[in-house]
Design an enzyme around this catalytic site. Structure first.
Site, PDB file in Angstrom:
ATOM      1  N   GLY A 231       0.987  -1.114   0.088  1.00 51.00           N
ATOM      2  CA  GLY A 231       0.170  -0.085   0.151  1.00 51.00           C
ATOM      3  C   GLY A 231       0.767   1.232   0.090  1.00 51.00           C
ATOM      4  O   GLY A 231       2.001   1.149  -0.431  1.00 51.00           O
ATOM      5  N   ASN A 232       0.157   2.372   0.022  1.00 53.18           N
ATOM      6  CA  ASN A 232       0.995   3.601   0.417  1.00 53.18           C
ATOM      7  C   ASN A 232       0.451   4.420   1.108  1.00 53.18           C
ATOM      8  O   ASN A 232      -0.775   4.190   1.868  1.00 53.18           O
ATOM      9  CB  ASN A 232       1.236   4.342  -1.161  1.00 53.18           C
ATOM     10  CG  ASN A 232      -0.089   4.596  -1.707  1.00 53.18           C
ATOM     11  OD1 ASN A 232      -0.918   5.496  -1.255  1.00 53.18           O
ATOM     12  ND2 ASN A 232      -0.547   3.944  -2.553  1.00 53.18           N
ATOM     13  N   HIS A 233       1.098   5.896   1.462  1.00 50.07           N
ATOM     14  CA  HIS A 233       0.598   6.414   2.633  1.00 50.07           C
ATOM     15  C   HIS A 233      -0.542   7.754   2.432  1.00 50.07           C
ATOM     16  O   HIS A 233      -0.742   8.575   3.114  1.00 50.07           O
ATOM     17  CB  HIS A 233       1.861   7.530   3.315  1.00 50.07           C
ATOM     18  CG  HIS A 233       2.721   6.613   3.627  1.00 50.07           C
ATOM     19  ND1 HIS A 233       2.655   5.917   4.829  1.00 50.07           N
ATOM     20  CD2 HIS A 233       4.287   6.196   3.583  1.00 50.07           C
ATOM     21  CE1 HIS A 233       3.849   5.248   5.236  1.00 50.07           C
ATOM     22  NE2 HIS A 233       4.775   5.538   4.428  1.00 50.07           N
TER      23      HIS A 233
END
Ligand code: C5P
Length: 406
Positions: free
Chosen positions: A211-213
């Site tokens: 995933g990412n932020h």
């Protein structure tokens, strides 16, 4: 209240249903009348146990209606529905929400609602568990999908003794909500917009993902801005703890890039505008394990495959009347990278933000952006709130639209 909103000459139909919050309807009526509105009231029978029709008819200076048919004749809910500039249902109980969402018109409030051609504002009031029940939340979504405006509930002490969400908005807030509606510029009225926002999570196994932020803040702000200016918005939102209950925004929650892609393909053909602000994962594990992968000695490698490029796919099927906006978050060669994306994905303009700028990018409430148009026109902005970036993006969409339709 300090500065009373101006509702002079507005015809407001107030529907009251049977909640303890009905006592606040007297204050609401008073405020509406003081703001210059003409108020007519319809009540359910149950609401009369909480507030007297005499109080309300005295405050509104109009007879209060609660029965569709009486011995004296038939009360014309159709006429009332056509008379009003806005209908406000406050308080709206869980029972009344269910009726409104499903077209049940067995009382004066729900029958008048079905006859109303004007915008309808609903201020729910109920206990915290009733509010969070999936059936209530479904009814709310249903009502929003019909274009009704939901006035957010408050949080605090409830009549049951519990504390939580479910309190009816205060009369001052309801009057302000109406005021905003009447004074808003509706320059996106009649337009449908698709917005993507947030990250995507690509599962590795049942407990792990790539995933990412991304928080989704920027895309949510754009969805809210376009809806406030009259658009019907579909917000396809990846996994983030943020959300929105703004009226005019239909929220579609998704997890993976594939789910986001499928929802976008469904919504895009009927959209006039698409703003793709999501930070979609570019790769996903080729094989997803059904069971938690055990650790072993030594290194491991996970084979990855590309996810669908939503913007590029929509860019291929985009027609002339559709306008598409992309986002680019870059760390180096910002402008040329963004320009490349603009062309490859067939965008009308791209919003570039650089991770090198302080206060820009993931999770911040601010952003520093540059707009690059298809015709290579560039606009650079100072660091500002994401809300203001949303306003500037909406203005840019209109400017481009006017240029292409002029
Ligand atoms: O990831 P990239 O920098 O290419 O993103 C540029 C634009 O393309 C963004 O608007 C993003 O939302 C969109 N995009 C997408 N689907 C992807 C990757 C990016 O819609 N798989």
């Amino acid at each position: 209240m300090a500065d009373l909103p101006e509702l002079k000459g507005k015809k407001i139909l107030l529907g009251i249903s049977g909640s303890i919050a009905a006592y606040k309807s007297a204050f609401l009526t008073r405020l509406l009348v003081k703001s210059g509105a003409e108020v007519q009231i319809v009540m359910t029978r149950a609401s009369k146990d909480f507030i007297s029709p005499l109080t309300l008819s005295t405050l509104s200076k109009h007879p209060v209606l609660s029965d569709v048919g009486t011995e004296a004749g038939w009360n014309n809910h159709v006429e009332l529905g056509l008379w009003a500039d806005a209908m406000v249902i406050a308080p709206a109980t869980a029972n009344t929400l269910g009726k409104l969402a499903n077209g049940i018109c067995d009382n004066m409030v729900s029958a008048t609602y079905l006859s109303a051609r004007c915008p309808v504002f609903v201020a729910p009031a109920m206990d915290v568990d009733m509010w969070h029940h999936p059936s209530t939340q479904n009814n709310i979504r249903q009502l929003q999908s019909y274009g009704n405006h939901i006035i957010p509930v408050g949080t605090g002490e409830l009549a049951s003794g519990l504390t939580g969400e479910g309190r009816m908005a205060e009369p001052e807030q309801i009057v302000r909500f109406l005021d905003r509606h009447f004074s808003a510029k509706e320059d996106f009225k009649g337009k449908t917009a698709l917005i993507t926002a947030g990250p995507t999570f690509e599962p590795i196994d049942p407990v792990r993902f790539i995933g990412n932020h991304s928080s989704g803040k920027m895309g949510i702000a754009i969805a809210e801005e376009l809806a406030a200016r009259g658009a019907q918005v579909h917000l396809v939102l990846g996994p983030t703890k943020l959300g929105t209950d703004a009226s005019g925004v239909l929220l579609h929650r998704v997890t993976t890039a594939q789910q986001m892609y499928e929802k976008c393909l469904e919504v895009f053909p009927d959209s006039d505008i698409a703003v793709l602000a999501a930070a979609v994962a570019d790769y996903r594990p080729k094989n997803v394990s059904d069971v938690k992968i055990k650790k072993k000695e030594g290194d491991m490698a996970i084979p990855l495959e590309r996810t669908p490029d939503i913007a590029a796919s929509l860019g291929k099927i985009k027609s002339d009347h559709q306008l598409m906006v992309g986002f680019a978050l870059e760390t180096n060669n910002e402008k040329s990278n963004a320009q490349g994306k603009l062309e490859r994905k067939n965008l009308d303009f791209i919003v570039l933000n650089s991770l090198r700028d302080k206060g820009a990018g993931f999770n911040h409430d601010t952003n520093k952006v540059t707009f690059i148009r298809k015709d290579n026109k560039v606009k650079e902005f100072e660091l500002q709130s994401k809300k203001n970036v949303a306003r500037d993006s909406a203005d840019e969409i209109l400017e481009i639209r006017q240029l292409t339709t002029a």
